[in-house]
Motif scaffolding. Structure first.
Motif, short mmCIF file in Angstrom:
data_model
loop_
_atom_site.label_atom_id
_atom_site.label_comp_id
_atom_site.label_asym_id
_atom_site.label_seq_id
_atom_site.Cartn_x
_atom_site.Cartn_y
_atom_site.Cartn_z
N SER A 1 -46.64 27.10 9.35
CA SER A 1 -46.47 26.51 8.02
C SER A 1 -45.17 26.88 7.36
O SER A 1 -44.72 26.20 6.42
N LYS B 1 -39.83 22.30 3.16
CA LYS B 1 -40.06 23.74 3.08
C LYS B 1 -38.74 24.49 3.30
O LYS B 1 -38.44 25.47 2.62
N ALA C 1 -47.77 22.50 15.36
CA ALA C 1 -48.76 23.39 14.77
C ALA C 1 -49.31 24.32 15.86
O ALA C 1 -49.16 24.07 17.06
N LYS D 1 -54.01 18.52 0.92
CA LYS D 1 -52.64 18.87 0.58
C LYS D 1 -51.65 17.72 0.64
O LYS D 1 -50.57 17.79 0.04
N GLU E 1 -42.88 23.78 8.06
CA GLU E 1 -43.21 22.67 7.17
C GLU E 1 -44.72 22.61 7.05
O GLU E 1 -45.43 22.77 8.06
N ASP E 2 -45.22 22.41 5.84
CA ASP E 2 -46.66 22.22 5.67
C ASP E 2 -46.92 20.83 5.09
O ASP E 2 -45.99 20.07 4.80
N TYR E 3 -48.20 20.50 4.92
CA TYR E 3 -48.53 19.17 4.45
C TYR E 3 -48.06 18.93 3.01
O TYR E 3 -47.69 17.81 2.65
N HIS F 1 -57.40 20.26 11.42
CA HIS F 1 -56.13 19.76 10.88
C HIS F 1 -56.37 18.67 9.84
O HIS F 1 -55.70 18.63 8.80
N GLU G 1 -48.34 22.68 10.15
CA GLU G 1 -49.50 23.39 9.63
C GLU G 1 -50.74 22.94 10.39
O GLU G 1 -50.91 21.72 10.60
N PRO G 2 -51.58 23.90 10.81
CA PRO G 2 -51.52 25.35 10.64
C PRO G 2 -50.66 26.02 11.71
O PRO G 2 -50.26 25.39 12.68
#
Length: 473
Positions: free
Chosen positions: A69, A410, A96, A116, A72-74, A109, A65-66
């Motif tokens: 995402s 995710k 990202a 998050k 996998e995101d935070y 970032h 992320e970004p």
């Protein structure tokens, strides 16, 4: 009350002793180790005979992320890490989009992660073709270090992370040396790996063994040697990521003996899995460098056991499940990365401490104190008075079989799914606050804080640079 929290009835693993005593926490910090501290506590946490360890510091994590995402995101990445006993992470500048190769992207970032992440985090900056002017700006923005690829990486998508050639690497080292930060390298010879792969594909040799043969140990060892010489000539501090061979570690030992400032890490999967495991597991175990033979793995273990490796990390490199399948029976088309961060602590404890390959003190050095030292995370890494109260409970009697439903990623895929693991993380505490328990899952909102490289904060590389002082007021 004298203390916010006191942990009782645990076997506390400090850097050199196991204590049957109590830990007192006040204002996010470990403030006392001893007995009868609970009489002055606002809150008591019963460790019930479990091992009480420092939270892991995973210095090789990919959060997408970004831009990607859906990989996998935070939120999901930090949850998986926290559930597995990691309390701090250093996040790589890829995959990202755009990659974190400019100060502007770095700040963006950081802002995303601060809202998050469930755990504390530091961020890498990247060295890529054409961004030399950004190197000092990334340091000023708070980069913990820099990452570069000698191996081929990236796509034609604008903003994606690209590898550097020898000229760009050399000039990058010159620029990074002035910041005092480390350059972390993915060291594989791209000419050899790319040509070996092309040769295999042209001959319709596209099975797992063919992929492994296209990235033999020599491509790692040669790249390490070359990078060490460049660093010697420029004075750049180096860190080699995810080394898979004892031979490469031996090259680093030689450079250290000659006075170079160079460190290295390996990853849990290089110690837990070999080529034959890769063939059984399939595409979920594809990574680069490739998994090695049992013989090569044994030599790597020997280097870990004698203290020649500074850290063990996850290299958590997630992707959608569709990118880890092999419908055309061509392993070269499969995304190369292992999702593994949730099992950092329990799996490594199984294969290292339970088997007596490592003492528990070597174990915590490799997962916590060593990585924290590498990136100047001075408040992290050990159960010591004055450090952040980043603490985990590990129950060495609680065995389980890893299932998809256990995963917080995710994309709920893991090379370790189906593994029988003979211990389990039951509680994760970040700066004195419980964020996860096995029984209740996540019981706090995301509160991860951005971490500066304290070695830079102390002013050594930027002693005559007032720009950096603005950050730390």
């Amino acid at each position: 009350m004298k203390y916010d929290t006191v942990i009782v009835n645990g076997r506390i693993v400090t850097p050199n002793k196991i204590l049957n005593s109590q830990i007192a926490i006040q204002d996010d910090k470990i403030t006392a180790l001893g007995n009868n501290l609970d009489k002055d506590a606002a809150q008591i946490i019963d460790a019930a005979g479990q091992l009480v360890l420092p939270g892991m510091v995973d210095t090789h994590v990919h959060i997408n992320e970004p831009g990607r995402s859906d990989w996998e995101d935070y939120h999901t990445g930090s949850q998986a890490l926290a559930a597995g006993g990691t309390t701090s992470m250093v996040v790589m500048p890829l995959n990202a989009l755009p990659a974190r190769t400019t100060a502007a992207e770095f700040k963006r970032h950081r802002s995303i992660a601060e809202g998050k992440s469930y755990i504390d985090f530091a961020l890498y900056g990247g060295l890529v073709p054409g961004n030399l002017a950004e190197i000092p700006k990334l340091a000023t923005a708070g980069a913990a270090g820099y990452k570069a690829f000698m191996a081929t990486t990236g796509t034609d998508i604008p903003g994606d992370f690209k590898n550097v050639d020898d000229y760009e690497l050399y000039r990058g080292m010159e620029a990074i040396q002035k910041t005092g930060l480390r350059l972390s390298l993915h060291a594989e010879n791209p000419v050899l790996t790319d040509r070996f792969a092309a040769e295999k594909i042209a001959n319709h040799q596209t099975q797992i063994q063919d992929y492994v043969d296209s990235r033999p140990p020599l491509v790692e060892v040669e790249a390490v040697r070359r990078a060490l010489y460049f660093a010697k000539m420029t004075g750049c501090k180096l860190h080699f990521v995810h080394l898979s061979t004892g031979e490469a570690v031996a090259e680093i030992q030689k450079a250290q003996e000659a006075g170079q400032d160079v460190t290295c890490e390996t990853c849990i999967h290089y110690l837990a899995l070999d080529v034959e495991d890769f063939k059984k597991i399939g595409p979920l175990a594809k990574c680069s460098p490739a998994l090695r033979t049992k013989k090569v793995q044994t030599e790597l273990w020997k280097k870990v056991q004698v203290g020649a490796v500074n850290a063990i990390t996850s290299d958590h490199s997630p992707a959608p499940a569709s990118m880890k399948t092999n419908p055309h029976n061509n392993i070269f088309d499969v995304w190369g990365g292992i999702s593994g961060a949730q099992n950092n602590v329990d799996l490594l404890f199984d294969i290292a401490v339970t088997t007596k390959r490592l003492t528990i003190f070597q174990f915590i050095q490799l997962i916590a104190a060593g990585p924290a030292e590498l990136f100047g995370l001075n408040s992290k890494g050990s159960i010591t008075i004055g450090k952040d109260a980043d603490i985990i409970f590990l129950d060495p009697t609680k065995a389980y079989t890893l299932k998809k439903s256990d995963l917080y990623y995710k994309n709920k895929i893991s090379a370790y799914e189906g593994f029988q693991i003979h211990n389990r993380i039951t509680r994760t505490i970040l700066r004195g606050k419980t964020i996860f328990t096995l029984a209740d899952k996540f019981i706090a909102e995301p509160d991860g804080k951005f971490l500066f490289n304290e070695k830079v904060k102390e002013g050594t590389p930027y002693a005559d640079d007032n720009s950096r002082k603005i950050i730390f007021n």
